[in-house]
Design an enzyme around this catalytic site. Structure first.
Site, mmCIF file in Angstrom:
data_model
loop_
_atom_site.group_PDB
_atom_site.id
_atom_site.type_symbol
_atom_site.label_atom_id
_atom_site.label_comp_id
_atom_site.label_asym_id
_atom_site.label_seq_id
_atom_site.Cartn_x
_atom_site.Cartn_y
_atom_site.Cartn_z
ATOM 1 N N ASP A 30 0.878 -0.905 -0.157
ATOM 2 C CA ASP A 30 0.003 -0.091 -0.070
ATOM 3 C C ASP A 30 0.919 1.219 -0.026
ATOM 4 O O ASP A 30 1.551 1.462 0.951
ATOM 5 C CB ASP A 30 -0.937 -0.007 1.291
ATOM 6 C CG ASP A 30 -1.821 0.956 1.397
ATOM 7 O OD1 ASP A 30 -1.657 2.229 0.723
ATOM 8 O OD2 ASP A 30 -3.029 1.153 1.739
ATOM 9 N N ARG B 278 0.034 14.958 13.491
ATOM 10 C CA ARG B 278 0.740 14.790 12.288
ATOM 11 C C ARG B 278 0.868 15.983 11.332
ATOM 12 O O ARG B 278 0.036 16.747 11.217
ATOM 13 C CB ARG B 278 -0.045 13.797 11.312
ATOM 14 C CG ARG B 278 -0.339 12.303 11.942
ATOM 15 C CD ARG B 278 -0.701 11.450 10.786
ATOM 16 N NE ARG B 278 -1.620 12.022 10.151
ATOM 17 C CZ ARG B 278 -2.328 11.531 8.898
ATOM 18 N NH1 ARG B 278 -1.602 10.429 8.591
ATOM 19 N NH2 ARG B 278 -3.236 12.298 8.124
HETATM 20 C C1 LIG Z 1 -5.230 7.079 3.139
HETATM 21 C C2 LIG Z 1 -5.225 5.427 3.198
HETATM 22 C C3 LIG Z 1 -6.097 4.888 2.693
HETATM 23 C C4 LIG Z 1 -7.487 5.233 2.023
HETATM 24 O O1 LIG Z 1 -8.351 4.412 1.795
HETATM 25 P P1 LIG Z 1 -9.806 4.794 0.780
HETATM 26 O O2 LIG Z 1 -10.387 3.716 0.259
HETATM 27 O O3 LIG Z 1 -9.015 5.944 -0.163
HETATM 28 O O4 LIG Z 1 -10.418 5.517 1.894
HETATM 29 C C5 LIG Z 1 -5.725 3.582 2.889
HETATM 30 N N1 LIG Z 1 -4.678 2.945 3.012
HETATM 31 C C6 LIG Z 1 -3.803 3.821 3.745
HETATM 32 C C7 LIG Z 1 -2.427 3.076 4.058
HETATM 33 C C8 LIG Z 1 -3.767 5.006 3.760
HETATM 34 O O5 LIG Z 1 -2.926 5.781 4.071
#
Ligand SMILES: *Cc1c(COP(=O)(O)O)cnc(C)c1O
Length: 400
Positions: free
Chosen positions: A200, A374
């Site tokens: 991610d 943050r």
């Molecule tokens: C911001 C973030 C998300 C957001 O997910 P959405 O489906 O766009 O709401 C997911 N994983 C991480 C690690 C993030 O920082």
């Protein structure tokens, strides 16, 4: 601006090779915006592009725009542009859906591929401090595939991948602390164990160089509204490594990922390439806003972005140390550059109320429970004077 650190900030800003980029953003006057790790600032050119997409492409051309304005192929075209920022050769990234949805596609697909080779694998490893949505989705994906989730500290992921592991889901940078994890090491260890990696990139793409192809990462996902400045709710992306594409068996096979969508066939035949990651009709307005937002990266070297990000976070930490009385805040962001993303997280008593007051005084960061302030540093539009002012206002809010 005041004192020696203020003068130092002016010198650093004058020498900043990225300083001209700031003018490409529409920033609110008098505000220090340190929340680009949550919602990136607005690139000035986006409004004009959207006016054209709405007025001419939609308003005048209407349905013809799916072909004549290139709407249909935009998810892969914009995906290739993101590829340039995350070390992915063309043809491996598609833009669409949210990060949450793409985590689901990637984890299920990773487990399915791992199971082809070794049907007994029944474990999805996740990093214990993961962003919540990744954890929730991984739980459901595991249940649906007959696996169980095992959560371990991110630093242990590489060591914990074993013969039962089907997939390893890792947040490249921890959203709360800003800690950068060792993606190449996690990927290599997962592969040695026979598992696949899902990375991610929400807090790394656009903040630091990412090398998906070079490290052999299997799947990657990320959002585009943080460091990529795509705007609220702009669509996320999915990377499927080239060699895996023929075996990518999406758990969400929509008509847009069909090999011949307009044949309207009752039988599903998946498209080749990145398009297999699609589901339904693309989010054209937000996708094309993102397309224009990505123009700010033209001519930008990610090595310069990384160097400035580390210099900014170092400088901010120094200013905090200088201005804020001992013991009031504690940095949970790693001191070592190799372990740091592009934000500073400070633990602080009463952090929620402190952040509210900071925002009232024009320093916009955010609060993450239970006690973290943050501050996101976005090298294209954040300067050293911003960092100095943010630390100075923080000291004022916290009092003597
Ligand atoms: C911001 C973030 C998300 C957001 O997910 P959405 O489906 O766009 O709401 C997911 N994983 C991480 C690690 C993030 O920082």
């Amino acid at each position: 601006m005041s004192g020696a650190l203020g003068r130092e900030a002016a010198v650093l800003d004058a020498a900043d090779v990225l300083r001209a980029k700031r003018a490409e953003f529409a920033l609110a006057d008098g505000t220090v915006y340190l929340d680009g790790n949550s919602l990136g600032a607005l690139p000035g050119a986006v409004a004009g592009r959207l006016a054209d997409v709405i007025g001419r492409e939609w308003g005048q051309l209407g349905i013809r725009s799916w072909t004549e304005s290139g709407w249909w192929s935009a998810p892969e075209r914009v995906g290739d542009r993101i590829g340039g920022l995350v070390g992915a050769a063309p043809g491996q990234i598609v833009v669409g859906d949210s990060t949450s949805v793409n985590v689901f596609k990637a984890v299920v697909a990773a487990v399915r591929i791992a199971r082809e080779r070794a049907p007994g694998r029944d474990e999805v490893l996740v990093d214990a401090a993961t962003f919540p949505t990744d954890g929730y989705v991984a739980q459901s994906a595991a249940r649906m595939t007959g696996c169980r989730v095992r959560a371990v500290p991110a630093a242990d992921l590489a060591g914990e991948a074993g013969p039962r592991t089907a997939a390893v889901l890792v947040n490249h940078v921890d959203y709360r602390t800003g800690r950068l994890h060792d993606l190449p090491a996690v990927t290599a260890a997962a592969h040695t164990a026979g598992a696949l990696v899902v990375a991610d990139l929400c807090h790394s793409a656009g903040a630091l160089p990412v090398e998906l192809d070079a490290h052999g990462v299997d799947f990657a996902v990320g959002c585009t509204y943080k460091y990529l400045n795509g705007g609220p709710g702009s669509p996320a992306y999915l990377y499927v490594r080239h060699e895996l594409q023929p075996r990518f068996d999406s758990p969400l096979p929509g008509w847009n990922s069909h090999a011949d969508p307009f044949a309207m066939s009752p039988a599903y035949t998946p498209a080749d390439g990145a398009a297999r990651g699609r589901v339904g009709t693309p989010e054209i307005l937000s996708l094309l806003a993102l397309d224009t937002a990505l123009d700010v990266w033209d001519g930008v070297a990610l090595a310069d972005v990384r160097a400035k990000s580390l210099a900014l976070t170092d400088f901010f930490l120094r200013c905090v140390e200088e201005y804020v009385p001992e013991g009031r805040v504690e940095s949970v962001t790693p001191a070592a550059h190799a372990e740091r993303g592009s934000q500073v997280a400070l633990r602080c008593a009463g952090a929620g109320a402190v952040m509210e007051e900071l925002i009232r005084r024009g320093v916009v960061g955010d609060f993450r429970p239970p006690d973290v302030l943050r501050f996101g540093f976005t090298p294209l539009y954040t300067g050293f004077a911003d960092a100095e002012r943010a630390a100075r206002v923080l000291a004022e809010v916290l009092g003597p």
